[in-house]
Design an enzyme around this catalytic site. Sequence first.
Site, PDB file in Angstrom:
ATOM      1  N   GLY A 115       0.718  -1.196  -0.434  1.00  0.00           N
ATOM      2  CA  GLY A 115       0.274   0.052  -0.110  1.00  0.00           C
ATOM      3  C   GLY A 115       1.037   0.991  -0.325  1.00  0.00           C
ATOM      4  N   CYS A 116       0.503   2.450   0.713  1.00  0.00           N
ATOM      5  CA  CYS A 116       1.236   3.004   0.528  1.00  0.00           C
ATOM      6  C   CYS A 116       2.503   3.232   1.522  1.00  0.00           C
ATOM      7  CB  CYS A 116       0.407   4.730   1.877  1.00  0.00           C
ATOM      8  SG  CYS A 116       0.766   6.532   1.559  1.00  0.00           S
ATOM      9  N   PHE A 117       3.645   3.564   0.042  1.00  0.00           N
ATOM     10  CA  PHE A 117       5.128   3.390   0.397  1.00  0.00           C
ATOM     11  C   PHE A 117       5.278   4.192   2.140  1.00  0.00           C
ATOM     12  CE2 PHE A 117       6.354   5.747  -3.832  1.00  0.00           C
ATOM     13  CZ  PHE A 117       5.016   6.804  -3.350  1.00  0.00           C
ATOM     14  N   TRP A 118       4.816   5.410   1.908  1.00  0.00           N
ATOM     15  CA  TRP A 118       4.774   6.356   3.291  1.00  0.00           C
ATOM     16  C   TRP A 118       5.062   5.482   4.400  1.00  0.00           C
ATOM     17  CZ3 TRP A 118       1.662  11.210   2.823  1.00  0.00           C
ATOM     18  CH2 TRP A 118       1.928  11.737   1.866  1.00  0.00           C
ATOM     19  N   CYS A 119       4.103   4.620   4.977  1.00  0.00           N
ATOM     20  CA  CYS A 119       3.998   3.714   6.072  1.00  0.00           C
ATOM     21  C   CYS A 119       5.229   2.576   6.092  1.00  0.00           C
ATOM     22  CB  CYS A 119       2.751   2.754   6.222  1.00  0.00           C
ATOM     23  SG  CYS A 119       0.939   4.258   5.749  1.00  0.00           S
TER      24      CYS A 119
END
Length: 178
Positions: free
Chosen positions: A14-18
């Site tokens: 999913g979101c690579f930030w996380c």
Amino acid sequence: MTEKQFEKATFAGGCFWCMVKPFDEQPGIKEVKSGYTGGNVKNPTYQEVCSETTGHYEAVQITFDPEVFPYEKLLELYWQQIDPTDEGGQFYDRGQSYQTAIFYHNAKQKQSAEESKQNLEETGPFTKPIVTKILPASDFYPAEDYHQHYYKKNPERYNAYQTGSGRKAFINKHWGER
């Protein structure tokens, strides 16, 4: 004296930030990069990947010392960051670019990923099938600089996103407070 032998691991969650922070904080991790992989466009931009037209996943590529933090431990940590039963994306990020996948770099990683997935299916906390794909690694394109180590650059927005997306509550429910 021999030079350390680092390996690469690539995970879409999913979101690579996380996906950066959990790996970035472990011993034996040399580098964690946010980027794009698995698609059919060279050097895609964030906007192109989010348009769902390039076939890329948002992913992290981890350079690690397998003697300090083995690939199997990376897999264990990876499973604890995602909802492996959601084939439509992750949390409130929807679409193919936010789906989960393990991209293996060699036959040993492929075998370890398959065994890890099977173990999660048999003993994990989930009642639905595990849909995370296990795919061969392909070209990895680093994301734009503002995406790299987002949790350090924008801690308030990162924490709000972790909470607001539902990821943090999901992790706590299935794996406990960390």
